[in-house]
Scaffold this active site. Structure first.
Site, mmCIF file in Angstrom:
data_model
loop_
_atom_site.group_PDB
_atom_site.id
_atom_site.type_symbol
_atom_site.label_atom_id
_atom_site.label_comp_id
_atom_site.label_asym_id
_atom_site.label_seq_id
_atom_site.Cartn_x
_atom_site.Cartn_y
_atom_site.Cartn_z
ATOM 1 N N CYS A 34 -26.477 -4.663 -39.785
ATOM 2 C CA CYS A 34 -25.810 -3.377 -39.558
ATOM 3 C C CYS A 34 -26.779 -2.207 -39.730
ATOM 4 O O CYS A 34 -27.615 -1.987 -38.863
ATOM 5 C CB CYS A 34 -24.561 -3.236 -40.435
ATOM 6 S SG CYS A 34 -23.452 -1.920 -39.870
ATOM 7 N N HIS A 139 -21.718 -8.079 -38.955
ATOM 8 C CA HIS A 139 -21.783 -8.534 -40.343
ATOM 9 C C HIS A 139 -21.517 -10.028 -40.445
ATOM 10 O O HIS A 139 -20.382 -10.458 -40.689
ATOM 11 C CB HIS A 139 -20.765 -7.762 -41.195
ATOM 12 C CG HIS A 139 -21.189 -6.372 -41.494
ATOM 13 N ND1 HIS A 139 -21.836 -6.024 -42.661
ATOM 14 C CD2 HIS A 139 -21.083 -5.242 -40.768
ATOM 15 C CE1 HIS A 139 -22.094 -4.730 -42.642
ATOM 16 N NE2 HIS A 139 -21.652 -4.229 -41.503
ATOM 17 N N GLU A 141 -22.154 -11.973 -42.760
ATOM 18 C CA GLU A 141 -21.755 -12.370 -44.119
ATOM 19 C C GLU A 141 -20.237 -12.518 -44.260
ATOM 20 O O GLU A 141 -19.758 -13.166 -45.196
ATOM 21 C CB GLU A 141 -22.318 -11.404 -45.169
ATOM 22 C CG GLU A 141 -21.684 -10.030 -45.215
ATOM 23 C CD GLU A 141 -22.302 -9.018 -44.267
ATOM 24 O OE1 GLU A 141 -22.107 -7.812 -44.507
ATOM 25 O OE2 GLU A 141 -22.969 -9.417 -43.283
#
Length: 162
Positions: A34, A139, A141
């Site tokens: 990001c 993202h 994650e």
């Protein structure tokens, strides 16, 4: 009217210095997520759209700031064949989440755009002459538990860091 949001020059300068140190001095693997993709692009001489809605015209806007949970993908990214991103994920397209209002505009010298949203916005960059350098606008994650391609990004990064 465009909106940059809060600007903290000290943080930007610090983060750019750290990125350059990691690349030039200690030559560590790099994975930018990001803000990280944007910072890496700027650190190497590129620039960014400060505000996508006001600076990047789209016929049918993609929800780059999705209104729902980040574990749910909001749009697709086309992966450029033959790139690190393609080799790591084994995919031609990725389902990604999105929570940003800025993005890479002019790609820095030495970097390659390796993933794009349907609207043409750069969603991933890499540095082909660097052992492991990847920046992604989404993202992973939040997605790695359900998406093997996202998990592979982290596994490859950890392997490169060993």
């Amino acid at each position: 009217k465009g909106y940059c949001g809060t600007i903290i020059p000290q943080r930007d300068n610090h983060d750019i210095a750290v990125a350059k140190y990691f690349m030039n001095e200690i030559k560590k693997p790099i994975l930018g997520i990001c803000r990280g993709i944007q910072l890496l692009n700027v650190a190497l001489g590129g620039d960014i759209y400060q505000d996508i809605p006001s600076q990047f015209p789209q016929d049918f806007p993609i929800a780059h700031t999705q209104p729902f949970d980040y574990v749910i993908p909001s749009h697709k990214v086309r992966v450029v064949p033959g790139t690190l991103l393609a080799r790591l994920t084994g995919c031609e397209t990725l389902q990604v989440n999105s929570m940003h209002h800025q993005a890479c505009r002019k790609i820095a010298p030495g970097l390659t755009a390796c993933g794009h949203a349907a609207c043409g916005l750069t969603e991933a960059i890499e540095k082909p002459d660097y052992p492991f350098f990847l920046g992604v606008q989404w993202h992973p994650e939040y997605l790695w538990e359900q998406d093997p391609a996202m998990r592979q990004l982290f596994e490859a990064f950890v392997k490169a860091a060993r």
